[in-house]
Motif scaffolding. Structure first.
Motif, PDB file in Angstrom:
ATOM      1  N   ALA A  86      -5.520   2.531   0.503  1.00 47.65           N
ATOM      2  CA  ALA A  86      -4.864   1.521  -0.337  1.00 47.65           C
ATOM      3  C   ALA A  86      -4.955   0.138   0.292  1.00 47.65           C
ATOM      4  CB  ALA A  86      -3.402   1.904  -0.570  1.00 47.65           C
ATOM      5  N   ARG A  87      -4.865   0.064   1.619  1.00 42.44           N
ATOM      6  CA  ARG A  87      -4.961  -1.238   2.298  1.00 42.44           C
ATOM      7  C   ARG A  87      -6.349  -1.849   2.134  1.00 42.44           C
ATOM      8  NH1 ARG A  87      -1.861   1.104   7.225  1.00 42.44           N
ATOM      9  NH2 ARG A  87       0.288   0.549   6.677  1.00 42.44           N
ATOM     10  N   ASN A  88      -7.355  -0.996   2.017  1.00 40.54           N
ATOM     11  CA  ASN A  88      -8.729  -1.494   1.883  1.00 40.54           C
ATOM     12  C   ASN A  88      -9.150  -1.745   0.441  1.00 40.54           C
ATOM     13  OD1 ASN A  88      -9.207  -1.440   4.666  1.00 40.54           O
ATOM     14  ND2 ASN A  88      -9.697   0.734   4.607  1.00 40.54           N
ATOM     15  N   LEU A  89      -8.253  -1.416  -0.502  1.00 35.78           N
ATOM     16  CA  LEU A  89      -8.584  -1.638  -1.908  1.00 35.78           C
ATOM     17  C   LEU A  89      -8.525  -3.128  -2.228  1.00 35.78           C
ATOM     18  CD1 LEU A  89      -6.713   1.072  -4.022  1.00 35.78           C
ATOM     19  CD2 LEU A  89      -9.161   0.687  -3.920  1.00 35.78           C
ATOM     20  N   GLY A 126      -7.866  -0.442  -9.356  1.00 34.45           N
ATOM     21  CA  GLY A 126      -7.350  -0.013  -8.064  1.00 34.45           C
ATOM     22  C   GLY A 126      -6.453   1.216  -8.191  1.00 34.45           C
ATOM     23  N   ILE A 127      -5.626   1.233  -9.221  1.00 35.83           N
ATOM     24  CA  ILE A 127      -4.734   2.386  -9.430  1.00 35.83           C
ATOM     25  C   ILE A 127      -5.540   3.620  -9.793  1.00 35.83           C
ATOM     26  CG2 ILE A 127      -2.884   3.297 -10.892  1.00 35.83           C
ATOM     27  CD1 ILE A 127      -1.855   0.338 -11.015  1.00 35.83           C
ATOM     28  N   PRO A 147       0.818  -1.225   0.000  1.00 36.26           N
ATOM     29  CA  PRO A 147       0.000   0.000   0.000  1.00 36.26           C
ATOM     30  C   PRO A 147       0.847   1.267   0.000  1.00 36.26           C
ATOM     31  CG  PRO A 147      -0.924  -1.598   1.507  1.00 36.26           C
ATOM     32  CD  PRO A 147       0.387  -2.167   1.044  1.00 36.26           C
ATOM     33  N   GLU A 148       1.945   1.263   0.770  1.00 35.30           N
ATOM     34  CA  GLU A 148       2.818   2.440   0.829  1.00 35.30           C
ATOM     35  C   GLU A 148       3.473   2.706  -0.528  1.00 35.30           C
ATOM     36  OE1 GLU A 148       2.258   0.832   4.870  1.00 35.30           O
ATOM     37  OE2 GLU A 148       2.854  -0.083   2.975  1.00 35.30           O
ATOM     38  N   GLU A 149       3.929   1.640  -1.184  1.00 35.04           N
ATOM     39  CA  GLU A 149       4.556   1.799  -2.498  1.00 35.04           C
ATOM     40  C   GLU A 149       3.549   2.300  -3.524  1.00 35.04           C
ATOM     41  OE1 GLU A 149       8.065  -1.590  -2.554  1.00 35.04           O
ATOM     42  OE2 GLU A 149       5.989  -2.224  -2.825  1.00 35.04           O
ATOM     43  N   LEU A 150       2.331   1.780  -3.460  1.00 40.14           N
ATOM     44  CA  LEU A 150       1.288   2.219  -4.392  1.00 40.14           C
ATOM     45  C   LEU A 150       1.015   3.715  -4.222  1.00 40.14           C
ATOM     46  CD1 LEU A 150      -0.960   1.639  -6.482  1.00 40.14           C
ATOM     47  CD2 LEU A 150      -2.458   1.065  -4.548  1.00 40.14           C
ATOM     48  N   VAL A 151       0.875   4.151  -2.985  1.00 42.26           N
ATOM     49  CA  VAL A 151       0.601   5.565  -2.716  1.00 42.26           C
ATOM     50  C   VAL A 151       1.754   6.435  -3.201  1.00 42.26           C
ATOM     51  CG1 VAL A 151       0.353   7.286  -0.871  1.00 42.26           C
ATOM     52  CG2 VAL A 151      -0.981   5.164  -0.802  1.00 42.26           C
ATOM     53  N   ASP A 152       2.982   6.053  -2.855  1.00 43.88           N
ATOM     54  CA  ASP A 152       4.139   6.881  -3.213  1.00 43.88           C
ATOM     55  C   ASP A 152       4.336   6.958  -4.719  1.00 43.88           C
ATOM     56  OD1 ASP A 152       4.622   7.465  -0.586  1.00 43.88           O
ATOM     57  OD2 ASP A 152       6.116   5.887  -0.316  1.00 43.88           O
ATOM     58  N   ARG A 153       4.137   5.852  -5.416  1.00 44.08           N
ATOM     59  CA  ARG A 153       4.288   5.887  -6.879  1.00 44.08           C
ATOM     60  C   ARG A 153       3.211   6.755  -7.511  1.00 44.08           C
ATOM     61  NH1 ARG A 153       6.496   0.522  -9.913  1.00 44.08           N
ATOM     62  NH2 ARG A 153       8.217   0.055  -8.516  1.00 44.08           N
ATOM     63  N   CYS A 154       1.992   6.620  -7.046  1.00 43.19           N
ATOM     64  CA  CYS A 154       0.907   7.428  -7.619  1.00 43.19           C
ATOM     65  C   CYS A 154       1.108   8.911  -7.323  1.00 43.19           C
ATOM     66  CB  CYS A 154      -0.447   6.944  -7.098  1.00 43.19           C
ATOM     67  SG  CYS A 154      -0.976   5.363  -7.787  1.00 43.19           S
ATOM     68  N   LEU A 155       1.538   9.254  -6.102  1.00 46.50           N
ATOM     69  CA  LEU A 155       1.811  10.656  -5.774  1.00 46.50           C
ATOM     70  C   LEU A 155       2.896  11.222  -6.677  1.00 46.50           C
ATOM     71  CD1 LEU A 155       1.759  10.583  -1.864  1.00 46.50           C
ATOM     72  CD2 LEU A 155       0.192  11.865  -3.332  1.00 46.50           C
ATOM     73  N   GLN A 184      -0.583  13.364   7.479  1.00 45.17           N
ATOM     74  CA  GLN A 184      -1.976  12.976   7.712  1.00 45.17           C
ATOM     75  C   GLN A 184      -2.636  12.510   6.413  1.00 45.17           C
ATOM     76  OE1 GLN A 184      -4.404  16.179   9.194  1.00 45.17           O
ATOM     77  NE2 GLN A 184      -6.178  14.861   9.567  1.00 45.17           N
ATOM     78  N   THR A 185      -2.424  13.258   5.325  1.00 45.62           N
ATOM     79  CA  THR A 185      -3.007  12.872   4.038  1.00 45.62           C
ATOM     80  C   THR A 185      -2.407  11.568   3.542  1.00 45.62           C
ATOM     81  OG1 THR A 185      -3.447  15.174   3.433  1.00 45.62           O
ATOM     82  CG2 THR A 185      -3.340  13.590   1.641  1.00 45.62           C
ATOM     83  N   ARG A 186      -1.084  11.435   3.660  1.00 45.00           N
ATOM     84  CA  ARG A 186      -0.439  10.196   3.198  1.00 45.00           C
ATOM     85  C   ARG A 186      -0.945   9.001   3.987  1.00 45.00           C
ATOM     86  NH1 ARG A 186       3.717   6.758   4.156  1.00 45.00           N
ATOM     87  NH2 ARG A 186       4.673   5.825   2.292  1.00 45.00           N
TER      88      ARG A 186
END
Length: 201
Positions: free
Chosen positions: A173-176, A184-185, A145-153, A164-166
């Motif tokens: 992302a964990r609930n996707l 999902g992306i 989930p962390e990698e997905l968020v960071d890559r998309c950002l 807080q936003t991250r």
């Protein structure tokens, strides 16, 4: 804006003095003034401090989704979108133009801004979104989930968000279900363009 300085002083008089000094020392040479500006701390620290105008928001989204390269059906809808957000193109409220900043945001216009951005990035077949999906999944069978968020950002901006936003994006992302899938992306990109931070330039 300069015409309003008698009512509201400029935010950074020292920055204006620095640029004025560069102007006179260089004999009005634009290159020298821009060099001083781009190397200054006040320029570097101004990132994400200004609310995007409706035009900036719409143009940025069109660039993100990759549909800005040539005229297409529906392109005439975008001026109407900026009008709903408070900026009627080619029709400013006065000769001063539009005032910028927090004036762009109220309860109604914020909804319009977020809804517009979320709707435009929803189609995985748009070239810009397809490119994001391909780059997020490139070389990895699965992402945390962390990698997905960071890559998309990184690919949406790069966009810097608060802790807080991250954290909220990581929880999402964990609930996707199928976070590494196209759908999902896309949903993660939609969450990012709906953040507070995305409203700033």
């Amino acid at each position: 804006q300069v015409p309003a300085w008698h009512d509201l002083p400029p935010q950074d008089p020292e920055a204006i003095d620095t640029l004025a000094e560069a102007y006179f020392e260089s004999g009005g040479e634009l290159r020298a003034i821009l060099r001083v500006l781009f190397n200054s701390d006040f320029f570097k620290e101004a990132r994400f401090k200004k609310v995007k105008s409706p035009t900036e928001l719409v143009a940025g989204i069109l660039k993100l989704v990759g549909t800005y390269r040539q005229p297409a059906l529906g392109i005439t809808d975008y001026p109407a979108a900026t009008t709903l957000m408070g900026q009627h193109l080619l029709n400013p409220p006065s000769v001063e133009g539009w005032h910028t900043g927090k004036e762009w945001i109220d309860g109604g216009t914020l909804n319009q801004r977020v809804n517009f951005a979320v709707k435009e990035v929803a189609d995985a077949d748009k070239p810009g979104i397809r490119a994001i999906i391909d780059r997020v999944t490139s070389g990895r069978a699965s992402l945390s989930p962390e990698e997905l968020v960071d890559r998309c950002l990184d690919l949406v901006g790069p966009l810097t968000v608060s802790e807080q936003t991250r954290n909220a994006l990581v929880r999402y992302a964990r609930n996707l279900n199928g976070g590494n899938t196209d759908a999902g992306i896309v949903r993660m990109v939609q969450q990012i363009v709906a953040t507070r931070e995305y409203q700033f330039a």
